[in-house]
Structures are given as structure tokens and as C-alpha cells.
Design a protein around this motif. Sequence first.
Motif, PDB file in Angstrom:
ATOM      1  N   HIS A   1      -5.306   3.307  11.246  1.00  0.00           N
ATOM      2  CA  HIS A   1      -3.461   3.552  11.639  1.00  0.00           C
ATOM      3  C   HIS A   1      -3.238   5.273  12.027  1.00  0.00           C
ATOM      4  O   HIS A   1      -4.462   5.922  11.387  1.00  0.00           O
ATOM      5  CB  HIS A   1      -3.577   3.789   9.714  1.00  0.00           C
ATOM      6  CG  HIS A   1      -1.985   4.027   9.701  1.00  0.00           C
ATOM      7  ND1 HIS A   1      -1.889   4.853   9.381  1.00  0.00           N
ATOM      8  CD2 HIS A   1      -1.232   2.620   9.559  1.00  0.00           C
ATOM      9  CE1 HIS A   1       0.264   5.235   8.866  1.00  0.00           C
ATOM     10  NE2 HIS A   1       0.079   3.583   9.238  1.00  0.00           N
TER      11      HIS A   1
ATOM     12  N   SER B   1      -1.953   7.087  10.615  1.00  0.00           N
ATOM     13  CA  SER B   1      -2.096   9.172   9.641  1.00  0.00           C
ATOM     14  C   SER B   1      -3.811   9.035   9.244  1.00  0.00           C
ATOM     15  O   SER B   1      -3.860   9.611   9.197  1.00  0.00           O
ATOM     16  CB  SER B   1      -1.994   8.058   8.453  1.00  0.00           C
ATOM     17  OG  SER B   1      -2.715   7.341   7.706  1.00  0.00           O
TER      18      SER B   1
ATOM     19  N   GLN C   1     -11.037   0.031   8.047  1.00  0.00           N
ATOM     20  CA  GLN C   1     -10.216   0.083   7.293  1.00  0.00           C
ATOM     21  C   GLN C   1     -10.667  -1.519   6.423  1.00  0.00           C
ATOM     22  O   GLN C   1     -10.539  -2.225   7.384  1.00  0.00           O
ATOM     23  CB  GLN C   1      -8.843  -0.582   8.355  1.00  0.00           C
ATOM     24  CG  GLN C   1      -7.800  -0.503   8.552  1.00  0.00           C
ATOM     25  CD  GLN C   1      -7.073  -0.062   9.410  1.00  0.00           C
ATOM     26  OE1 GLN C   1      -6.378   0.303   9.297  1.00  0.00           O
ATOM     27  NE2 GLN C   1      -7.011  -1.112  10.693  1.00  0.00           N
TER      28      GLN C   1
ATOM     29  N   GLY D   1      -7.404  -3.765   5.579  1.00  0.00           N
ATOM     30  CA  GLY D   1      -5.676  -4.450   5.472  1.00  0.00           C
ATOM     31  C   GLY D   1      -5.326  -3.612   7.118  1.00  0.00           C
ATOM     32  O   GLY D   1      -4.261  -2.371   6.779  1.00  0.00           O
TER      33      GLY D   1
ATOM     34  N   ILE E   1      -2.207  -2.765   9.609  1.00  0.00           N
ATOM     35  CA  ILE E   1      -0.987  -2.262   9.087  1.00  0.00           C
ATOM     36  C   ILE E   1      -0.330  -4.126   9.698  1.00  0.00           C
ATOM     37  O   ILE E   1       0.683  -4.162   8.911  1.00  0.00           O
ATOM     38  CB  ILE E   1      -0.999  -1.717   9.910  1.00  0.00           C
ATOM     39  CG1 ILE E   1       1.257  -1.314   9.309  1.00  0.00           C
ATOM     40  CG2 ILE E   1      -0.726  -1.457  11.104  1.00  0.00           C
ATOM     41  CD1 ILE E   1       1.667  -0.258   9.315  1.00  0.00           C
TER      42      ILE E   1
ATOM     43  N   ASP F   1      -9.807   3.709   5.239  1.00  0.00           N
ATOM     44  CA  ASP F   1      -8.322   3.453   4.948  1.00  0.00           C
ATOM     45  C   ASP F   1      -8.430   1.674   4.130  1.00  0.00           C
ATOM     46  O   ASP F   1      -8.375   1.155   4.395  1.00  0.00           O
ATOM     47  CB  ASP F   1      -8.260   3.863   6.565  1.00  0.00           C
ATOM     48  CG  ASP F   1      -6.110   3.295   6.490  1.00  0.00           C
ATOM     49  OD1 ASP F   1      -5.610   2.957   4.844  1.00  0.00           O
ATOM     50  OD2 ASP F   1      -5.470   3.264   6.954  1.00  0.00           O
TER      51      ASP F   1
ATOM     52  N   ALA G   1      -4.655   1.386   2.923  1.00  0.00           N
ATOM     53  CA  ALA G   1      -3.627   2.040   1.980  1.00  0.00           C
ATOM     54  C   ALA G   1      -3.054   0.734   1.335  1.00  0.00           C
ATOM     55  O   ALA G   1      -3.067   0.897  -0.054  1.00  0.00           O
ATOM     56  CB  ALA G   1      -2.935   2.646   3.253  1.00  0.00           C
ATOM     57  N   PHE G   2      -3.263  -0.782   1.274  1.00  0.00           N
ATOM     58  CA  PHE G   2      -2.791  -1.368   0.401  1.00  0.00           C
ATOM     59  C   PHE G   2      -3.950  -2.588   0.443  1.00  0.00           C
ATOM     60  O   PHE G   2      -4.073  -3.601  -0.436  1.00  0.00           O
ATOM     61  CB  PHE G   2      -1.290  -2.252   2.225  1.00  0.00           C
ATOM     62  CG  PHE G   2      -1.590  -2.662   2.812  1.00  0.00           C
ATOM     63  CD1 PHE G   2      -1.452  -1.876   3.848  1.00  0.00           C
ATOM     64  CD2 PHE G   2      -1.999  -4.100   2.805  1.00  0.00           C
ATOM     65  CE1 PHE G   2      -1.866  -2.597   5.007  1.00  0.00           C
ATOM     66  CE2 PHE G   2      -2.012  -4.749   3.744  1.00  0.00           C
ATOM     67  CZ  PHE G   2      -1.774  -4.236   5.166  1.00  0.00           C
TER      68      PHE G   2
ATOM     69  N   ASP H   1      -3.002   3.631  -1.615  1.00  0.00           N
ATOM     70  CA  ASP H   1      -2.084   3.874  -1.853  1.00  0.00           C
ATOM     71  C   ASP H   1      -1.589   3.388  -3.207  1.00  0.00           C
ATOM     72  O   ASP H   1      -1.266   2.346  -3.436  1.00  0.00           O
ATOM     73  CB  ASP H   1      -1.193   3.953  -0.776  1.00  0.00           C
ATOM     74  CG  ASP H   1      -1.066   4.242   0.209  1.00  0.00           C
ATOM     75  OD1 ASP H   1      -0.720   5.668   0.055  1.00  0.00           O
ATOM     76  OD2 ASP H   1      -0.573   4.034   1.491  1.00  0.00           O
TER      77      ASP H   1
ATOM     78  N   HIS I   1       1.465   3.789  -4.046  1.00  0.00           N
ATOM     79  CA  HIS I   1       3.738   3.608  -3.062  1.00  0.00           C
ATOM     80  C   HIS I   1       3.692   2.026  -2.110  1.00  0.00           C
ATOM     81  O   HIS I   1       4.182   1.807  -1.820  1.00  0.00           O
ATOM     82  CB  HIS I   1       3.556   5.179  -2.304  1.00  0.00           C
ATOM     83  CG  HIS I   1       3.496   4.774  -1.081  1.00  0.00           C
ATOM     84  ND1 HIS I   1       2.861   6.409  -0.952  1.00  0.00           N
ATOM     85  CD2 HIS I   1       2.595   4.752   0.096  1.00  0.00           C
ATOM     86  CE1 HIS I   1       3.108   6.525   0.274  1.00  0.00           C
ATOM     87  NE2 HIS I   1       2.760   5.656   0.836  1.00  0.00           N
ATOM     88  N   LYS I   2       2.568   1.568  -2.190  1.00  0.00           N
ATOM     89  CA  LYS I   2       2.575  -0.062  -0.930  1.00  0.00           C
ATOM     90  C   LYS I   2       2.648  -1.051  -2.641  1.00  0.00           C
ATOM     91  O   LYS I   2       3.278  -1.524  -3.183  1.00  0.00           O
ATOM     92  CB  LYS I   2       1.685   0.171  -0.623  1.00  0.00           C
ATOM     93  CG  LYS I   2       2.231   0.974   1.069  1.00  0.00           C
ATOM     94  CD  LYS I   2       1.301   0.660   1.695  1.00  0.00           C
ATOM     95  CE  LYS I   2       2.210   2.255   3.309  1.00  0.00           C
ATOM     96  NZ  LYS I   2       0.916   3.368   3.022  1.00  0.00           N
TER      97      LYS I   2
HETATM   98  C1  PLP Z   1      -3.017   1.101   6.744  1.00  0.00           C
HETATM   99  C2  PLP Z   1      -2.931   1.976   6.391  1.00  0.00           C
HETATM  100  N1  PLP Z   1      -3.128   3.280   6.743  1.00  0.00           N
HETATM  101  C3  PLP Z   1      -2.571   4.504   6.269  1.00  0.00           C
HETATM  102  C4  PLP Z   1      -1.372   3.971   5.920  1.00  0.00           C
HETATM  103  C5  PLP Z   1      -0.422   5.056   6.077  1.00  0.00           C
HETATM  104  O1  PLP Z   1       0.350   4.649   5.041  1.00  0.00           O
HETATM  105  P1  PLP Z   1       1.552   6.077   4.077  1.00  0.00           P
HETATM  106  O2  PLP Z   1       2.650   6.325   4.932  1.00  0.00           O
HETATM  107  O3  PLP Z   1       1.545   5.593   3.134  1.00  0.00           O
HETATM  108  O4  PLP Z   1       0.906   7.635   4.052  1.00  0.00           O
HETATM  109  C6  PLP Z   1      -0.523   2.518   6.511  1.00  0.00           C
HETATM  110  C7  PLP Z   1       0.783   1.991   6.078  1.00  0.00           C
HETATM  111  O5  PLP Z   1       1.656   1.586   6.163  1.00  0.00           O
HETATM  112  C8  PLP Z   1      -0.992   1.500   6.278  1.00  0.00           C
HETATM  113  O6  PLP Z   1      -0.823   0.708   6.776  1.00  0.00           O
END
Ligand code: PLP
Length: 343
Positions: free
Chosen positions: A42, A44, A91, A93, A95, A120, A122-123, A149, A151-152
Motif C-alpha cells: 500500500h 502509505s 501485507q 488484506g 486494498i 500492514d 490495515a483492515f 486500523d 477506523h476501518k
Molecule cells: C492495506 C492498507 N494499508 C494501509 C492503508 C492506509 O490506511 P489509512 O488510510 O488509514 O492511512 C490502507 C487504506 O485503505 C490499506 O487498505
Amino acid sequence: MASFVGLAAARSEVLLRAGWDCARDGLFGAPPVTVYLGAQAHASVLAALRYLGFGERQLIAVDSDEQGGMRPASLAQALRRTDGPAIVVGQAGHIHSGGFDPFEQTIPLARERGAWVHVDGAFGLWARAAPALSALASGVELADSWAVDGHKWLQIPYDSGFAIVRDGAAMQRAMAISASYLGTGPRDARNPSNYVPELSRRARGFAVWAVLQALGRHGVREMVERHCRCARELGQRLLQEPGIRVLNRIELNQLALTFGPTGASQAERDACTRQVIAALQRENRCFVSGASWSGHWIMRVSVISHYTDTPQMEALAAAIIRAWRCARPRQQAPGSGPGSRGP
Ligand SMILES: Cc1ncc(COP(=O)(O)O)c(C=O)c1O
């Protein structure tokens, strides 16, 4: 920020093991650290690495499979390309596909090479809350740090992320802030500013506590399982409609869809998919977005709102099919005006 915290601990620790103390010596002149990450990591994660002083030349992209997961054989091969301090970023999950790295294979390879493994999630890490889905992330517990996260999938308002680091001392060495006026608090008390970049921040943990109290372990599990079931139901329904394709294996809560009549070229399918997305957004009842993935322009569907269940999926399936049927004749007969709607 959660990835930033995990990777900051990783960077300092792998350098410390090589005899370089970032806190004392800084980064300039440090031994090179190589970061191995999936080719579909991702964006980020790349940003977090950039904040930590890594440039593109220190990154090695490892080939990924059709779900976006890291290929173990490619990782094994890549790991042989360098020696010295290393970090592997996995990773849980993807995106677009919701796919996972095969951690049971990738993490031992990284460990053998002496690398720190950050994940990572996130979700996708929430799959671990549901026994039926937990196997998707088998082996993820072998990592050194995880970002996930609130917030997901946990439904916390923006922003809420968790950085979990196995070696608490390494985390504190990378993050702690101290000043005489701050005091140390009661003995053994946890001082939050030892674990995150900020000194002052609002009580993000309060909302997390409240949601966990409200949902409980069972509620989180039920929600995650329900959303994954909904994603599968939506996929099954859409596949009955000629011209709609699901590009990913629906294992989690994500669908990557493309649209186009039989025999359409890639460019025509992409154009069609864009039209269906635009039609759905114009209707303004369901929200989906587009993205480029594996050479296709896709419609992304992410099933993640707490209130979503079968009725919402049926409404979404109907809306997508409606939008596709509207887009199809326009695409087949260019020049037919917006008034010429399909069945
Ligand atoms: C796999 C993955 N990593 C990182 C992120 C970044 O998350 P954030 O937008 O909360 O920073 C996302 C956002 O969708 C994501 O799906």
C-alpha cells in the motif's frame, strides 16, 4: 502512522543489531538497510518508509501473486541479493483483493535472513477476530510488528490506528519523548508518549474502548464474518449477470469488478467499467470507486459498514446491474444519447 511507528522500531533495531545506535549516531553514515516489500504494498507504507529516510534505491519489490500476496520463492531469491540489516514488510488484506501474504512461508524466510518483519494489516488483520477467517492470516503472529486500523473495520471515527510491536523496548527506543516537566507518572504506569510520535494528542483510545465495550469480542467476530459473507453473496449475484467479472478471489470483504460485453478489448472493458462507476455515483445511493489493478480499471467494492447485511447487498447488486445495463448499450452504440437507456 501505525506503519511509521512499527517501521521506526524496525529501522532502529536492525541498525542496533549491526552496531549502529540511531539515537546516538543518527542516520547519516549508517550501514545501509534493505527493505523488501511486496510489489503491491500500500502507498502509505512507501510514505512511512520515506519519512524514515528510505529512498527507492533501498527498497526491493518482491513479485506478487494474482491476489497481491508476496510470492515466497521470489522473496527467497530477493533476500539472497543483499546482506546486512534488513526489514521485510508484509501485507494482511490487499486494498483491492483483500488478499494475504502466505506468512507461514514468508516470515520464516525473513527470519532466517535476520530481518525484522512488519505487517500492514490495515483492515485484513481483523480476519483474526473470526475463527472461520483466521487461517487467511496464518503465521502472521510470527512477525515483529503489525499496523492495523480502528477506523476501518472496527468502525471508529477517523483517525484511529494501532501499532503493535513485539519488542516493547525497541518501540520505546524509537519513540520515547522525555522532559523533566512531564514527570514520569506513577511507577509502572504506561506513558503514552513513549510509544507514538506525538507528545500531545487526544484520547484516541477512548473511542476504541467504547466500541469494544459495545460490540464485545462476539460482536466484532459477527461483524467481520457477516461482511465477508455479504461480499461472497454479492459476488455470486453479480456473476449471474453476463458481462460482469470478479477479478479477485473473494476471501475477505473486497470485490474487484470489471464490466464489458463478451469479446470487448481491454480498453473497451476499462471504458465500460468507468461508465458503470460514473452511473452508480450519479445515482448517489451506493458508493463505489475505481482503481487501476493488474492491468485493469476496476470497480472497488469494500463491504465494511457495521449496518451492512444481505438487504444492503441486494440493493447494491441491483444498483450495479442497473448501472451496467445502462452503460452497456451506450458503449455498444456510440452516439446514442443519454436518453437511450438500456433495459
Ligand atoms: C492495506 C492498507 N494499508 C494501509 C492503508 C492506509 O490506511 P489509512 O488510510 O488509514 O492511512 C490502507 C487504506 O485503505 C490499506 O487498505
